[in-house]
Design a protein around this motif. Structure first.
Motif, short mmCIF file in Angstrom:
data_model
loop_
_atom_site.label_atom_id
_atom_site.label_comp_id
_atom_site.label_asym_id
_atom_site.label_seq_id
_atom_site.Cartn_x
_atom_site.Cartn_y
_atom_site.Cartn_z
N LEU A 63 0.83 -1.21 0.00
CA LEU A 63 0.00 0.00 0.00
C LEU A 63 0.86 1.26 0.00
CD1 LEU A 63 -2.57 -1.06 2.74
CD2 LEU A 63 -2.94 -1.03 0.27
N VAL A 64 1.96 1.20 0.73
CA VAL A 64 2.81 2.37 0.90
C VAL A 64 3.79 2.55 -0.26
CG1 VAL A 64 4.56 3.41 2.41
CG2 VAL A 64 2.58 2.26 3.40
N LYS A 65 4.39 1.44 -0.69
CA LYS A 65 5.38 1.47 -1.77
C LYS A 65 4.98 0.47 -2.84
CE LYS A 65 9.27 2.68 1.21
NZ LYS A 65 10.60 2.25 1.69
N PRO A 66 3.96 0.78 -3.63
CA PRO A 66 3.52 -0.17 -4.66
C PRO A 66 4.62 -0.45 -5.67
CG PRO A 66 2.28 1.90 -4.81
CD PRO A 66 3.21 2.02 -3.65
N ALA A 67 4.62 -1.67 -6.18
CA ALA A 67 5.61 -2.06 -7.19
C ALA A 67 5.37 -1.24 -8.44
CB ALA A 67 5.49 -3.54 -7.49
#
Length: 148
Positions: A137-141
């Motif tokens: 959620l915070v660092k999506p691929a």
């Protein structure tokens, strides 16, 4: 000269039109829209915070704060952390998992105090579990595709 002013104005508009992403508030460009921060003390506590712009939801700010607390815990060599919503709560050891998000000038912002632990303890949160659960959620691929 005119080009530089137009470029700066375009950059400012671009930054203000987007919700705050997950980044350091000390970033000279992105920090203008908010971001995370942390500072030591008092004692073994670490104060961690996140501030957003007017385009981010309070829920997302709360998620970013919890994620940053887990990152700070791992950076400090801990596996778990205790979460306090205020300094008086930390002094009284009133542990919490609730993240309270306030509004500062119409922009959501929050902070918490954490105590980094080497091992699991009652009411302690697992940094690894939080990073694993909230990471997407915070660092999506990045999106795949495009030309090679």
């Amino acid at each position: 000269m005119k080009r530089h002013l137009l470029g700066a104005a375009a950059m400012a508009m671009l930054l203000s039109a987007c919700a705050t992403g997950y980044h350091s508030a000390s970033n000279p460009v992105l920090g203008l829209t908010g971001g995370y921060w942390d500072q030591p003390g008092p004692g073994r506590l670490i104060k961690v915070g996140f501030a957003g712009n007017g385009f981010i939801t309070p829920d997302k700010v709360a998620t970013y704060l919890l994620y940053r607390c887990a990152e700070v815990t791992q950076r400090e060599g801990g596996s778990h952390f205790v979460f306090y919503t205020s300094l008086p709560d930390a002094i009284s050891d009133r542990r919490s998992t609730e993240r309270i998000v306030n509004s500062l000038g119409g922009k959501p912002a929050t902070y918490a105090y954490i105590l980094v632990l080497a091992d699991a303890e009652t009411d302690a949160l697992s940094a690894t579990e939080i990073v694993t659960r909230l990471g997407p959620l915070v660092k999506p691929a990045p999106k795949q595709g495009g030309a090679s």
